[in-house]
Design an enzyme around this catalytic site. Structure first.
Site, PDB file in Angstrom:
ATOM      1  N   SER A 177      55.265  51.033  43.840  1.00 47.99           N
ATOM      2  CA  SER A 177      55.461  49.733  44.500  1.00 47.99           C
ATOM      3  C   SER A 177      56.606  49.641  45.485  1.00 47.99           C
ATOM      4  CB  SER A 177      55.640  48.650  43.451  1.00 47.99           C
ATOM      5  OG  SER A 177      54.377  48.274  42.994  1.00 47.99           O
TER       6      SER A 177
ATOM      7  N   SER B   3      53.393  46.737  44.990  1.00 46.48           N
ATOM      8  CA  SER B   3      53.532  45.312  44.803  1.00 46.48           C
ATOM      9  C   SER B   3      54.716  44.694  45.556  1.00 46.48           C
ATOM     10  CB  SER B   3      53.689  45.013  43.310  1.00 46.48           C
ATOM     11  OG  SER B   3      54.871  45.611  42.821  1.00 46.48           O
TER      12      SER B   3
ATOM     13  N   LYS C 125      63.220  41.203  45.642  1.00 47.42           N
ATOM     14  CA  LYS C 125      61.860  40.977  45.147  1.00 47.42           C
ATOM     15  C   LYS C 125      61.916  39.971  44.004  1.00 47.42           C
ATOM     16  CE  LYS C 125      58.012  43.668  43.147  1.00 47.42           C
ATOM     17  NZ  LYS C 125      57.570  45.006  42.724  1.00 47.42           N
TER      18      LYS C 125
END
Ligand code: GLN
Length: 473
Positions: A176, A152, A77
């Site tokens: 997330s 997210s 990420k």
């Protein structure tokens, strides 16, 4: 190439001489090439570098010197530092920024011969539940591109869902990792706060942030956890507790006690297929002789406000470092220093991040500090004590990961508050620090993945992972 569920199968085929790390990387790169334009998952693809590393690791395998993650292709990420690679938290404010060091998790992965294939899209500074708050545009769900992947860490989930890599690392401050895992039909683990070093993770809300793991199997998640978890001399908040060999303790044999909220099975606010998945798991556990009981948790309605007051407060402080001087983007037309700060931050932070910084600054301001921030800290403590009580009587707590399956893109653009409410079930684990794992549980009527979540007490990852595997019979 086969869609491998487990690294063990990959390593088996490599030992048999039917597969190499170079083949693996090439096949993931092909999938990326084919799907990345539509799904918008990778912000950077380290193709040449990954191929070179694959070749080196193939040699090591031949010489018998390869690490235990040899053959594992991993995505990161865009909030996890990887030395000499770009890093932006999917924000314009970090335009052109390159990491000067690697996160501890990255160093530990590399030391065991994992191959890092690229940097993945996410909500800006990990704030969001849909992956739509990215300066690079939204990521789409591979099960249906009209739908969001969750957030997210949405792209990190999609990359595993679509076999663009085997495992991804994301971050979970309020769900997330678990929520996008549920929306994409894979496993997503948020460990106990402090189990994994946060060194090299871009901070959102430091007392909530955890690095988490996406995988197609509990086995892969367990193996990666045992590699990356543990004490770290550059993160004094990382726990000193010994790291068990999670991947060697995945058999679950004992009789256990499981709690669930009555509302999570009865409430109309929860999508029928998710309630059905809850009922199926409860029936399975009862049939196997485990104790499963409905509990009340009257504090439920206070969890979200507590989370949003405290995380925005911490975010407003953490994000103050992005001032246009030290990193990335700087506004062009500027006459003095104060304007430079203001213009840079107004131009380069997205709407949601600005909204949270303002909210956080407000709750920390002298006249409101006690009314909001101090109060929320106290409520956090009360929620923690009530959660501890649940775990005095039960080993696990089963609940939906989210009230619905993946929503359509744009569903909440007019009303961000509604999106906040969808985090109801995931934020508790972060408010109190306990571990949780999202497990895939089939599909809804529209073919979108259904996920449930299991919570356990602090540092119970060993039991939690074994139980997750057992429950996903
Ligand atoms: N959706 C939550 C938020 O927007 C969780 C984000 C996260 O876990 N990083 O804050």
């Amino acid at each position: 190439m086969k869609n491998y569920k487990k690294l063990a199968e990959i390593q088996h085929d490599i030992t048999q001489g039917n597969l190499s790390c170079v083949d693996l990387v090439k096949s993931h790169l092909e999938v990326i090439q084919e799907k990345n334009t539509l799904l918008n998952v990778f912000l950077s693809i380290y193709d040449q570098e990954a191929l070179q590393r694959a070749q080196d690791i193939d040699h090591k395998i031949k010489n018998g010197t390869a690490g235990k993650l040899a053959g594992l292709v991993v995505g990161l990420k865009d909030v996890i530092c990887y030395q000499n690679h770009p890093l932006q938290a999917s924000s314009k404010i970090l335009d052109g920024f390159v990491s000067q060091f690697s996160a501890t998790v990255v160093e530990r992965l590399l030391a065991e011969d994992a191959i890092i294939i690229g940097r993945q899209n996410c909500d800006e500074f990990a704030m969001g539940s849909t992956n739509e708050n990215s300066a690079f545009g939204p990521t789409r769900n591979a099960a249906n591109p009209e739908h969001v992947p969750g957030g997210s860490s949405g792209a990190s989930a999609v990359s595993v869902q679509a076999n663009m890599c085997q495992v991804s690392l994301g971050s979970d401050t309020g769900g997330s990792v678990r929520q996008p895992a549920a929306f994409c039909g894979i496993y997503g683990l948020k460990p106990t706060y402090s189990r994994i070093s946060r060194y090299g993770l871009i901070a959102y809300a430091s007392s909530f942030d955890c690095i988490g793991i996406f995988g197609k199997s509990v086995e892969d998640v367990a193996l990666v956890l045992e590699v990356i978890a543990g004490a770290d001399e550059v993160d004094s908040t990382a726990s000193q507790k010994t790291v068990p060999s999670y991947s060697n303790s995945l058999t679950f044999e004992q009789k256990t006690k499981v709690a669930y909220l009555k509302e999570s099975v009865d409430s109309e606010a929860i999508q029928p297929e998710i309630r059905q998945a809850m009922k199926d798991k409860i029936a399975f556990l009862q049939a196997q002789g485990h104790t499963v009981e409905a509990i009340d948790f009257p504090l439920l309605e206070y969890i979200l406000p507590t989370y949003y007051i405290l995380t925005t407060a911490e975010a407003s402080s953490n994000l103050s470092r992005y001032d246009g001087i030290r990193y990335g983007f700087r506004s062009k037309e500027v006459e003095d220093l104060e304007r430079l700060y203001k213009k840079t931050r107004s131009e380069a932070f997205g709407k949601d991040v600005q909204r949270r910084i303002m909210l956080g600054t407000f709750v920390l301001s002298a006249s409101y500090y006690d009314a909001y921030y101090t109060k929320a800290q106290k409520v956090r403590r009360v929620i923690k004590e009530a959660t501890d009580k649940v775990f005095e009587n039960y080993d696990f707590w089963l609940m939906p990961t989210a009230p619905t399956t993946a929503f359509k893109l744009g569903s909440f653009s007019a009303d961000p508050l509604q999106m906040f409410l969808a985090d109801l079930f995931t934020v508790q684990a972060n408010v109190v620090g306990i571990p949780g794992i999202a497990i895939p549980c089939g599909e809804d009527n529209a073919g979108l993945p259904v996920g449930l979540q299991i919570l356990a007490n602090n540092f119970q990852e060993e039991k939690l992972l074994a139980f997750a595997k057992y429950l996903n019979y």
